[in-house]
Design a protein around this motif. Sequence first.
Motif, short mmCIF file in Angstrom:
data_model
loop_
_atom_site.label_atom_id
_atom_site.label_comp_id
_atom_site.label_asym_id
_atom_site.label_seq_id
_atom_site.Cartn_x
_atom_site.Cartn_y
_atom_site.Cartn_z
N ILE A 96 2.28 -23.71 5.22
CA ILE A 96 3.65 -22.83 4.86
C ILE A 96 4.14 -22.01 6.32
CG2 ILE A 96 4.34 -21.11 4.17
CD1 ILE A 96 4.75 -23.44 2.08
N ALA A 97 2.84 -21.74 6.51
CA ALA A 97 2.92 -20.95 8.22
C ALA A 97 3.07 -21.67 9.24
CB ALA A 97 1.91 -20.31 8.01
N ARG A 98 3.24 -22.67 9.01
CA ARG A 98 3.34 -23.77 9.94
C ARG A 98 5.06 -24.13 9.82
NH1 ARG A 98 -1.59 -26.16 9.48
NH2 ARG A 98 -0.28 -27.89 8.05
N LYS A 99 6.07 -24.04 8.41
CA LYS A 99 6.96 -24.50 7.94
C LYS A 99 7.54 -23.39 8.61
CE LYS A 99 7.18 -28.36 5.91
NZ LYS A 99 8.38 -29.46 6.28
N LEU A 100 7.19 -21.90 8.73
CA LEU A 100 8.07 -21.06 8.80
C LEU A 100 7.85 -21.10 10.57
CD1 LEU A 100 6.80 -18.75 6.00
CD2 LEU A 100 9.62 -19.40 5.92
N GLY A 101 7.19 -21.17 11.30
CA GLY A 101 7.08 -20.88 12.67
C GLY A 101 6.35 -19.67 12.87
N THR A 102 5.08 -19.41 11.76
CA THR A 102 4.22 -19.05 12.48
C THR A 102 2.98 -19.20 12.06
OG1 THR A 102 4.36 -16.33 11.64
CG2 THR A 102 4.29 -17.34 10.11
N THR A 103 2.11 -18.16 12.04
CA THR A 103 0.32 -19.09 12.01
C THR A 103 -0.07 -17.54 10.29
OG1 THR A 103 -0.51 -17.20 12.92
CG2 THR A 103 0.03 -18.65 13.80
N PRO A 104 -1.33 -17.56 9.93
CA PRO A 104 -1.41 -17.58 8.72
C PRO A 104 -1.67 -16.13 8.92
CG PRO A 104 -2.75 -19.40 8.38
CD PRO A 104 -2.20 -19.39 9.43
N GLU A 105 -2.22 -15.82 9.77
CA GLU A 105 -2.88 -14.53 10.48
C GLU A 105 -1.43 -13.10 10.58
OE1 GLU A 105 -3.84 -17.21 11.66
OE2 GLU A 105 -5.61 -16.94 10.60
N SER A 106 -0.51 -14.36 10.72
CA SER A 106 0.49 -13.16 11.33
C SER A 106 1.26 -13.25 9.73
CB SER A 106 1.67 -13.79 11.69
OG SER A 106 2.75 -13.32 12.56
N LEU A 107 1.39 -14.66 8.98
CA LEU A 107 2.12 -13.63 8.02
C LEU A 107 1.14 -12.65 7.08
CD1 LEU A 107 2.54 -17.35 5.69
CD2 LEU A 107 4.03 -14.92 6.56
N ARG A 108 0.14 -12.56 7.09
CA ARG A 108 -1.38 -11.41 6.29
C ARG A 108 -0.98 -10.28 7.19
NH1 ARG A 108 -7.23 -12.71 6.13
NH2 ARG A 108 -6.57 -12.78 8.49
N ALA A 109 0.24 -10.47 8.39
CA ALA A 109 -0.01 -9.12 8.81
C ALA A 109 1.16 -8.42 8.56
CB ALA A 109 -0.02 -9.10 10.58
N ASP A 110 2.65 -9.60 8.51
CA ASP A 110 3.78 -9.35 7.68
C ASP A 110 3.72 -8.22 6.50
OD1 ASP A 110 4.36 -10.02 11.02
OD2 ASP A 110 4.53 -11.86 10.19
N TYR A 111 2.58 -9.26 6.19
CA TYR A 111 2.35 -8.56 4.56
C TYR A 111 1.74 -7.36 4.28
CZ TYR A 111 0.83 -8.52 -0.09
OH TYR A 111 0.97 -7.94 -1.61
N ARG A 112 1.24 -6.94 5.35
CA ARG A 112 0.59 -5.82 5.33
C ARG A 112 1.53 -4.40 5.29
NH1 ARG A 112 -5.18 -7.27 8.31
NH2 ARG A 112 -6.20 -7.25 6.06
N ALA A 113 2.42 -5.20 6.60
CA ALA A 113 3.36 -3.42 6.84
C ALA A 113 4.87 -4.00 5.70
CB ALA A 113 3.89 -4.06 8.24
N ALA A 114 4.85 -4.99 4.82
CA ALA A 114 5.29 -5.05 4.32
C ALA A 114 4.81 -4.19 3.26
CB ALA A 114 6.01 -6.46 3.40
N LEU A 115 3.73 -4.10 2.88
CA LEU A 115 3.87 -3.32 1.43
C LEU A 115 3.57 -1.65 1.96
CD1 LEU A 115 -0.47 -5.40 0.72
CD2 LEU A 115 1.56 -5.10 -0.67
N GLU A 116 3.74 -1.58 2.93
CA GLU A 116 4.53 0.19 3.51
C GLU A 116 5.54 0.63 2.23
OE1 GLU A 116 1.64 1.65 4.27
OE2 GLU A 116 0.57 0.51 4.90
N GLN A 117 6.61 -0.42 2.51
CA GLN A 117 7.71 -0.77 1.99
C GLN A 117 7.88 -0.39 0.45
OE1 GLN A 117 10.58 0.91 3.49
NE2 GLN A 117 8.54 0.05 5.84
N ASN A 118 6.91 -1.42 0.32
CA ASN A 118 6.64 -1.52 -1.58
C ASN A 118 5.07 -1.99 -2.09
OD1 ASN A 118 7.69 -2.88 -4.03
ND2 ASN A 118 8.79 -4.50 -3.15
#
Length: 194
Positions: A96-118
Amino acid sequence: MKYFKLFTFVTMAIGLMFVLGADLNIFAQGQSGNKSRARSTVNSGSQRPVNNQGSQTGNQSSQSVERRENRINRERESRRSSNIPNDKEIRRFGGIARKLGTTPESLRADYRAALEQNPDLNFGQFVSANVIADNLNATHPNVTVSAILNGLGDGKSLGGTLKSLGLSSSEVKEAKKEANRRMKENKRRDKANN
């Protein structure tokens, strides 16, 4: 007949005692409203209640609210940290990360940032939001990851969020179906590669 009247009388007496006892119990626990504050006399010099019962109750109440808020925050923090996938779990999202043009670790980092909002957002919702935004952004420019995450943060469902972004019910259904298909396909591919 004599015993029937006696039985009825005893039953009614016990019922009355139960009702009065429950009423007195509620009264004794301070559930009688603000009558104690209304009855307190006021010292004419300082204009404050003679007894401190009202202020003590207020302090106890604020301490109780504070304890409850602390407990909720601890539970939320615990949920937040338990929702973040570890290294082994994050590898499942490599395709999924490759399809989205990112890495799994980047997805996890973005998720951590999104957790601050929700703080109630789970990783699956986050990945779904990314996949749906990737699928639909070409035809619906207002469907972005941040728009979907904001809708989820406002308490809307994924479908409700997509509808508020201008998609019809059938488009929402198709978008969710396509996102699930892509995620399953990538999970199968990742299992085959590992």
